[in-house]
Structure formats: C-alpha cells, structure tokens
Design an enzyme around this catalytic site. Structure first.
Site, mmCIF file in Angstrom:
data_model
loop_
_atom_site.group_PDB
_atom_site.id
_atom_site.type_symbol
_atom_site.label_atom_id
_atom_site.label_comp_id
_atom_site.label_asym_id
_atom_site.label_seq_id
_atom_site.Cartn_x
_atom_site.Cartn_y
_atom_site.Cartn_z
ATOM 1 N N GLY A 284 1.061 -1.070 0.366
ATOM 2 C CA GLY A 284 0.083 0.010 0.107
ATOM 3 C C GLY A 284 1.298 1.328 -0.093
ATOM 4 N N ASP B 88 0.729 13.169 -8.722
ATOM 5 C CA ASP B 88 1.048 14.875 -7.820
ATOM 6 C C ASP B 88 -0.313 15.505 -8.790
ATOM 7 O OD1 ASP B 88 3.136 14.739 -6.713
ATOM 8 O OD2 ASP B 88 4.269 15.526 -9.088
ATOM 9 N N GLU C 95 -4.798 7.642 -2.827
ATOM 10 C CA GLU C 95 -3.880 8.395 -3.301
ATOM 11 C C GLU C 95 -2.595 8.830 -2.154
ATOM 12 O OE1 GLU C 95 -4.779 10.964 -6.465
ATOM 13 O OE2 GLU C 95 -6.624 9.945 -6.751
HETATM 14 C C1 FAD Z 1 -11.921 3.071 -1.354
HETATM 15 C C2 FAD Z 1 -10.263 3.515 -1.681
HETATM 16 C C3 FAD Z 1 -9.666 3.557 -3.084
HETATM 17 C C4 FAD Z 1 -8.740 3.821 -3.545
HETATM 18 N N1 FAD Z 1 -8.507 3.618 -4.757
HETATM 19 C C5 FAD Z 1 -7.388 2.773 -5.451
HETATM 20 C C6 FAD Z 1 -7.049 2.844 -6.715
HETATM 21 O O1 FAD Z 1 -7.943 3.227 -7.688
HETATM 22 N N2 FAD Z 1 -5.738 2.350 -7.483
HETATM 23 C C7 FAD Z 1 -4.746 2.408 -6.238
HETATM 24 O O2 FAD Z 1 -3.919 1.724 -6.460
HETATM 25 N N3 FAD Z 1 -5.370 2.232 -4.898
HETATM 26 C C8 FAD Z 1 -6.532 2.235 -4.201
HETATM 27 N N4 FAD Z 1 -6.173 2.630 -3.207
HETATM 28 C C9 FAD Z 1 -6.075 2.001 -2.277
HETATM 29 C C10 FAD Z 1 -5.198 3.021 -1.293
HETATM 30 O O3 FAD Z 1 -4.272 4.101 -1.670
HETATM 31 C C11 FAD Z 1 -4.470 2.824 -0.336
HETATM 32 O O4 FAD Z 1 -5.316 2.129 1.611
HETATM 33 C C12 FAD Z 1 -3.316 3.571 0.729
HETATM 34 O O5 FAD Z 1 -2.422 4.008 -0.064
HETATM 35 C C13 FAD Z 1 -2.797 2.748 2.023
HETATM 36 O O6 FAD Z 1 -2.242 2.183 1.766
HETATM 37 P P1 FAD Z 1 -2.494 0.857 2.862
HETATM 38 O O7 FAD Z 1 -3.965 0.609 2.660
HETATM 39 O O8 FAD Z 1 -2.029 -0.508 2.367
HETATM 40 O O9 FAD Z 1 -1.554 0.984 4.248
HETATM 41 P P2 FAD Z 1 -0.794 1.015 4.539
HETATM 42 O O10 FAD Z 1 0.182 0.885 3.769
HETATM 43 O O11 FAD Z 1 -0.840 -0.756 5.554
HETATM 44 O O12 FAD Z 1 -0.840 1.832 6.155
HETATM 45 C C14 FAD Z 1 -1.237 1.981 7.495
HETATM 46 C C15 FAD Z 1 -1.233 2.940 7.810
HETATM 47 O O13 FAD Z 1 0.123 3.293 8.583
HETATM 48 C C16 FAD Z 1 0.608 3.944 7.591
HETATM 49 N N5 FAD Z 1 2.602 3.914 7.875
HETATM 50 C C17 FAD Z 1 3.177 3.257 6.889
HETATM 51 N N6 FAD Z 1 4.030 2.708 6.622
HETATM 52 C C18 FAD Z 1 4.489 3.953 6.927
HETATM 53 C C19 FAD Z 1 5.498 4.588 7.646
HETATM 54 N N7 FAD Z 1 6.830 4.369 7.015
HETATM 55 N N8 FAD Z 1 5.697 5.607 7.821
HETATM 56 C C20 FAD Z 1 4.967 6.285 8.750
HETATM 57 N N9 FAD Z 1 3.612 5.994 8.685
HETATM 58 C C21 FAD Z 1 3.238 5.142 7.615
HETATM 59 C C22 FAD Z 1 0.003 4.764 6.800
HETATM 60 O O14 FAD Z 1 -0.505 5.886 6.951
HETATM 61 C C23 FAD Z 1 -1.389 4.537 7.498
HETATM 62 O O15 FAD Z 1 -2.091 4.578 8.611
HETATM 63 C C24 FAD Z 1 -7.464 3.296 -2.763
HETATM 64 C C25 FAD Z 1 -8.100 2.839 -1.111
HETATM 65 C C26 FAD Z 1 -9.390 2.877 -0.690
HETATM 66 C C27 FAD Z 1 -9.560 3.158 1.133
#
Ligand code: FAD
Length: 380
Positions: free
Chosen positions: A130, A240, A364
C-alpha cells in the site's frame, strides 16, 4: 486568489450542474445500491467533464489544473462520490498515458476515456503493498511479443466497470523496491483478468472498488506503457495531479459540511434562540470557514504553480492533500457536532458527508505519505 473571468464562468457551470443534476434521489440511490450509475456518467461525459484536463487533440477540453480543481470541488460540495466519476479519467486514468504514452496509445486509449466512452482505472496498490507501493509483487514476464502478468491488485476504484487498467508490475526481479517496475495497459476483457467482489465501504458508495486479479494474462508488448523497468517514477508523477484533485475534493466536502452546518445552526432553536446565536457554535463556524478558505487557496495556487512548471509542485501537491484532507475531517466533525443528535441520523446530509470525508486522508497516499514527501523535499 481572484479567479479570472473564464474560471469564474467554469465554476458557475460546475456549480449549476451539480446543484441541478446531483439530485437527492440519485444520491440516495447511489448510497443504497452502491452501484455505478451509467446515466449520470453519460450526462457528465456529454458536458465534457471526463476530459476537462485532457488536451483537445485527444478528445478532452484542454482545461488547466485550476479548472479541474474547481470542477472536483464544486461536484464534491454536493456529492463526494460523483466528484470521483469525473476525477478518475482526468487524473490517474489518463495521467500515465499523457505522461509517457506513444501517439498510438494516446489515440487508442485517451480519446475514448476523455469522451467518457471507456473507463480506465489505476491499479497500483496490492494487499501487501500500500504505502510501500514499491513492494509490488505482481510480475510481468516477457514471452515473445507478449508479457505474461500474474498478481493481485487491491482497492482499485472503478475496477468492476472498467474497460482498461493501468497496471504496475515487476519486470526486473533482480532490482529492489521501486526499481524494476513497469506499467502496462491491460484490457479488462483479456483472458485471465477478473475482479473481486465490490468492497462494502464506509462512504463514497456508488463508485465500486474491488480487487483486480491477473492470472497468466497475456498483454501485447505494444501495451507496455513508458520505458521498461521505469514505471514507478511515472506513477509518482501521476499521483501529484491526483493528489491535487483529492485535495480539491476535500475542500468541496468541507464546504458542503459548512453549508449544512450554517443552515442548521440558523434553524435549530434551543434556550429560545437559534443555536447560531451562541458563541460556542458561531466560533466553530468561523473556524471551519477560515480553515476551508486556507485549504482552497493552497489548492488553487498549487494548481497554477504546477501548470507553470514550478519545481516545488510535487511538494505543494502533497501539502495540499495533507492539509485539505485533515482539515476536511476536522470540519466534518464540527458539522456533525453542530447538528447534535440529528447529525448522527442518516436523514441529515451531514452524516453522509462525515463518512465520505474519512477517505480523503487515506487514498492517493495517506496523510503520513504526504508528510514523507514534504519532509523528504525539505530535508534533502
Ligand atoms: C476507497 C479506496 C479507493 C482506493 N482506490 C485506489 C485506486 O484506484 N488505485 C490504487 O492503486 N489504490 C487505491 N486505493 C488504495 C490506497 O491508495 C491505499 O489504501 C493507501 O495508499 C494506503 O495503503 P494501505 O491501505 O495498504 O495502508 P498501509 O500502507 O498498510 O498503512 C497503514 C497505516 O500505516 C501508515 N504507514 C505506513 N508506512 C508508514 C511509514 N513509513 N511511516 C509512517 N506511517 C506509515 C499509513 O499512513 C497508515 O496510517 C484505494 C483505497 C481505498 C480505501
């Protein structure tokens, strides 16, 4: 910033369209069924909204980033989910193709997307990748004139109704992290492509989000997008623009919350007076309006600076998304508070805005990722 006459006209058009066409009946239906509404999609396409920011030569309106931000803001002010309808094509969908597509790819894919005839989505996130998008496990292996793709993408907005997806896959497994990743345009009708079931989400219901599964999908090499092994940089550049759009969405949602809060505070009486006459309430409203205006000005100026090629643009887009997303959640919280118990009841618009607001600090790039981008720029 004082908007030019042209931008004021655009804002008026977007506002009127949203107020007229995003009816309560339509919004309730989206909320209840969670299903994509093709009729409103077609109508928005007819007005050219799917291609506001796409160059005229590829079937778009040729507008600038400010026009795009104004559209997303005005749409989100009435319906956060319908603002996404016009967002995908203008940002993450066509973005990678406009950045590095060949002339043939742009003609083939961007034009129908700009016109709203086809839907193109952005597939980067995976169950295990993610925030750490460089941890992509999806692979693409060259085989003659084809690449064979295997993997699973998750949370892909619009996947269930998409015609094409821009998919990120590892093409050079010897390279670590974000290196060795390439982009492919995947036709969703190809054998081996399937979608998971649409997620049951907290908010933005009516724009289905699902997994995208790739099982031995043969993608012709003409659908490799941009240079081999170097897709990740393009993803970041595309983000961006996407982030700016999502910042504009957050401003719109916050404004929608404020509109509702002001209306309610003037109507609702306690202690024999409208609650707006209590300083505890009116000061909340003053703070909400001030925060919204600060975010709006940041978004507008970032849009203009981005188009002018400002080297700070990437940082500013991250700042816009960070500030506007967090601001939107603070404002939504206060708007519910001003409604008291009624703010917790579905009949009141503010309840839906509150749930929709929550995603603005997550997709995003979470607020933490924006902080990483901003601090990375400042501390290099
Ligand atoms: C409704 C919805 C629509 C979406 N649409 C798309 C899409 O069209 N295409 C696409 O590709 N993706 C899409 N996404 C995915 C979205 O971009 C990701 O959910 C998001 O980037 C976070 O990734 P994750 O959910 O795996 O959380 P994780 O990466 O597991 O993060 C969990 C928590 O840990 C924090 N964290 C992680 N690493 C660090 C760090 N190094 N330092 C500090 N904090 C950290 C994060 O900020 C978060 O608070 C969508 C998500 C949703 C819910």
């Amino acid at each position: 910033m004082i908007l030019s006459e042209k931008h004021q006209m655009m804002r008026k058009l977007y506002r009127q369209f949203a107020q007229t066409e995003f009816t309560d009946e339509l919004l309730d239906r989206l909320e209840e069924t969670g299903e994509f509404d093709w009729d409103i999609h077609k109508l928005m396409a007819k007005y050219g909204f799917m291609g506001v920011k796409i160059p005229v030569e590829y079937g778009g309106q040729g507008g600038d980033s400010l026009a795009y931000a104004l559209m997303i803001e005005e749409f989100a002010r009435v319906s956060p989910v319908l603002s996404i309808y016009a967002n995908t094509s203008n940002s993450l969908g066509a973005g990678p193709l406009l950045f590095c597509g060949t002339e043939e790819q742009k003609r083939k894919y961007v034009e129908p997307v700009a016109k709203g005839e086809k839907i193109l989505v952005f597939a980067l996130t995976e169950p295990g990748a993610g925030t750490d998008a460089g941890g992509t496990l999806t692979t693409a292996v060259a085989d003659g004139d084809y690449f064979v793709l295997n993997g699973r993408k998750t949370f892909i907005s619009g996947a269930p109704m998409a015609d094409y997806a821009v998919v990120y896959a590892k093409t050079d497994p010897t390279q670590r992290g974000s290196r060795g990743i390439s982009m492919f345009i995947v036709d969703m009708k190809l054998p081996g492509v399937s979608c998971g079931k649409p997620e049951a989400k907290m908010g933005i219901k009516g724009y289905p989000t699902s997994d995208l599964i790739l099982e031995n999908v043969r993608v012709h090499k003409s659908d490799l997008l941009g240079p081999l092994h170097k897709g990740f940089a393009t993803a970041m550049k595309t983000l961006d623009g996407g982030r700016l759009g999502m910042a504009a969405q957050a401003v719109g949602i916050a404004q929608g919350c404020l509109d509702e809060a002001i209306k309610y505070a003037k109507e609702r009486k306690q202690f024999g007076k409208p609650i707006a006459s209590f300083q505890g309430i009116s000061f909340m409203i003053a703070d909400m309006a001030t925060e919204i205006e600060a975010a709006r000005q940041l978004v507008y100026s970032t849009a203009v600076r981005k188009d002018a090629g400002d080297p700070e643009a990437s940082k500013l887009c991250a700042m816009s998304k960070l500030f506007a997303g967090e601001m939107c959640n603070r404002v939504a919280y206060k708007a519910v508070q001003i409604h008291g118990g009624y703010g917790y009841i579905k009949e009141y618009k503010v309840e839906r805005f509150y749930r929709d607001a929550r995603i603005t600090t997550i997709y995003e790039g979470t607020s933490q990722v924006q902080q990483m981008v901003i601090s990375g720029n400042l501390l290099k």
